[in-house]
Design an enzyme around this catalytic site. Structure first.
Site, PDB file in Angstrom:
ATOM      1  N   LYS A   1       6.935  -1.477   1.884  1.00 53.94           N
ATOM      2  CA  LYS A   1       5.026  -0.817   2.887  1.00 53.94           C
ATOM      3  C   LYS A   1       4.186  -2.341   2.272  1.00 53.94           C
ATOM      4  CE  LYS A   1       3.419   3.911   3.391  1.00 53.94           C
ATOM      5  NZ  LYS A   1       3.230   3.310   4.536  1.00 53.94           N
TER       6      LYS A   1
ATOM      7  N   LEU B   1      11.008   1.751   7.135  1.00 54.78           N
ATOM      8  CA  LEU B   1      10.213   2.052   6.229  1.00 54.78           C
ATOM      9  C   LEU B   1      11.075   3.524   5.264  1.00 54.78           C
ATOM     10  CD1 LEU B   1       7.975   1.448   4.487  1.00 54.78           C
ATOM     11  CD2 LEU B   1       6.884   3.727   5.863  1.00 54.78           C
TER      12      LEU B   1
ATOM     13  N   TYR C   1       0.533  -0.742   0.369  1.00 54.15           N
ATOM     14  CA  TYR C   1      -0.182   0.169   0.060  1.00 54.15           C
ATOM     15  C   TYR C   1       1.046   1.312  -0.272  1.00 54.15           C
ATOM     16  CZ  TYR C   1       0.810   0.699   4.897  1.00 54.15           C
ATOM     17  OH  TYR C   1       1.675   1.115   6.582  1.00 54.15           O
TER      18      TYR C   1
ATOM     19  N   GLU D   1      12.677   3.273  14.183  1.00 58.53           N
ATOM     20  CA  GLU D   1      11.530   3.267  13.377  1.00 58.53           C
ATOM     21  C   GLU D   1      10.071   3.935  13.969  1.00 58.53           C
ATOM     22  OE1 GLU D   1      10.105   2.555   8.890  1.00 58.53           O
ATOM     23  OE2 GLU D   1      10.000   0.400  10.080  1.00 58.53           O
TER      24      GLU D   1
HETATM   25  N1  PDD Z   1       2.714   5.148   7.967  1.00 59.61           N
HETATM   26  N2  PDD Z   1       7.440   3.800   9.105  1.00 59.61           N
HETATM   27  C1  PDD Z   1       6.393   3.489   8.933  1.00 59.61           C
HETATM   28  C2  PDD Z   1       6.597   1.800   9.283  1.00 59.61           C
HETATM   29  C3  PDD Z   1       5.309   3.772   8.234  1.00 59.61           C
HETATM   30  O1  PDD Z   1       3.758   2.742   8.425  1.00 59.61           O
HETATM   31  C4  PDD Z   1       4.719   5.000   8.069  1.00 59.61           C
HETATM   32  C5  PDD Z   1       4.132   5.672   7.277  1.00 59.61           C
HETATM   33  C6  PDD Z   1       6.400   5.896   7.507  1.00 59.61           C
HETATM   34  C7  PDD Z   1       6.485   7.322   7.055  1.00 59.61           C
HETATM   35  O2  PDD Z   1       6.189   6.808   5.928  1.00 59.61           O
HETATM   36  P1  PDD Z   1       6.191   8.411   5.343  1.00 59.61           P
HETATM   37  O3  PDD Z   1       6.765   9.486   5.396  1.00 59.61           O
HETATM   38  O4  PDD Z   1       6.189   8.080   3.613  1.00 59.61           O
HETATM   39  O5  PDD Z   1       4.232   8.609   5.308  1.00 59.61           O
HETATM   40  C8  PDD Z   1       7.684   5.195   8.571  1.00 59.61           C
HETATM   41  C9  PDD Z   1       1.842   5.626   6.921  1.00 59.61           C
HETATM   42  C10 PDD Z   1       1.396   7.047   7.021  1.00 59.61           C
HETATM   43  C11 PDD Z   1       0.319   4.741   7.138  1.00 59.61           C
HETATM   44  O6  PDD Z   1       0.264   3.691   7.698  1.00 59.61           O
HETATM   45  O7  PDD Z   1      -0.832   4.855   7.854  1.00 59.61           O
END
Ligand code: PDD
Length: 277
Positions: A143, A199, A32, A175
């Site tokens: 992801k 991620l 996703y 993270e």
């Molecule tokens: N999640 N690390 C993890 C495990 C995440 O699920 C996310 C974001 C991030 C930040 O990535 P980005 O800056 O590209 O949003 C880091 C999204 C928002 C979610 O699962 O809803």
């Protein structure tokens, strides 16, 4: 009612459905993206689509749609709402097959996308976080929709009155359960390097880029738990939360216990960048 995109068609959310034998449902076999829309413009479109391609490749799939097709879908979804700031969710699964692990049995990918207004919670005064063991798998750079560990980690944070769990693997910070982590020590900002256990956050990369451009000392290096516990400031970043200061970690104040000066600078640079887009 706003419409969503499902397998080539736009339908009202209540009418969008999938086969119960979809491998996303039976195996969590899919990936996703969450893509923010600011001022009705898709933010960092190329970067999100590149990460989508990387995730798909890692699970032996091709992107079923071209960049132009994605862009047309996103823009139609955005037009459902008057709101300037939205968040697009897209999910691709391997599709339907009998319940058998063999991926060659899947027919064609299931493609789903929707947009929702970003309901801005004001997190600018900071949040509480806890540290937790990183109980996720080894491929956190994908992801993947299989998010049970992250769901449990967020629940444990909530049980302790916190909003995020900062994850520790073998003594090092990886993270957050759904965010990337930064810390400040003196005049230097640190964030863990990108690897299999992190991620590659689009917001993370942008923050690194913006700090460098503004001559702030930013170092991508492993952070030990001990170092995190003594940090002057801690921030977490994600597409929907942007940059959020952590003012309390495991029940103890971070630095002075309020938002730090470095966070204020970083956030100003970030908001300025958003306005310039
Ligand atoms: N999640 N690390 C993890 C495990 C995440 O699920 C996310 C974001 C991030 C930040 O990535 P980005 O800056 O590209 O949003 C880091 C999204 C928002 C979610 O699962 O809803």
């Amino acid at each position: 009612m706003s419409s969503v995109y499902i397998n080539g068609k736009f339908k009202p959310l209540a009418e969008a459905s999938i086969n119960v034998l979809d491998r996303g449902f039976t195996f969590g076999d899919g990936v996703y993206e969450v893509i923010p829309v600011f001022n009705r413009k898709i933010f960092r479109f190329d970067e999100h689509l590149q990460r989508l391609d990387n995730s798909l490749k890692a699970i032996y799939m091709d992107n079923p749609l071209s960049k132009n097709e994605w862009s047309d879908i996103f823009n139609q979804l955005i037009d459902n709402f008057e709101d300037k700031d939205q968040s697009i969710y897209l999910q691709i699964t391997r599709g339907v097959s009998e319940r058998d692990h063999d991926i060659s049995l899947a027919d064609k990918p299931t493609i789903f996308a929707m947009s929702r207004p970003i309901v801005k919670k004001d997190l600018s005064s900071g949040i509480k976080a806890i540290t937790s063991e990183d109980i996720r798998w080894q491929y956190c750079d994908i992801k993947a929709i299989t998010l049970l560990p992250s769901v449990l980690l967020r629940h444990r944070a909530k049980e302790q009155g916190a909003k995020e769990a900062i994850l520790i693997r073998n003594g090092y910070v990886t993270e957050g359960a759904a965010s990337n982590v930064f810390m400040v020590e003196g005049n230097t900002v640190y964030t863990p390097p990108k690897n299999r256990h992190v991620l590659p956050g689009i917001t993370r990369d942008l923050v690194v880029e913006i700090l460098k451009r503004n001559d702030i000392n930013i170092i991508e290096k492993t952070i030990e738990l001990e170092q995190l516990l003594k940090a002057d400031e801690i921030w977490i970043t994600s597409s929907t939360w942007e940059i959020v200061p952590v003012v309390e970690l495991d029940g103890r104040s971070v630095g002075e216990g309020n938002t730090g000066l470095m966070w204020e600078k970083a956030n100003d640079f970030y908001q300025e960048y958003k306005r310039s887009m």
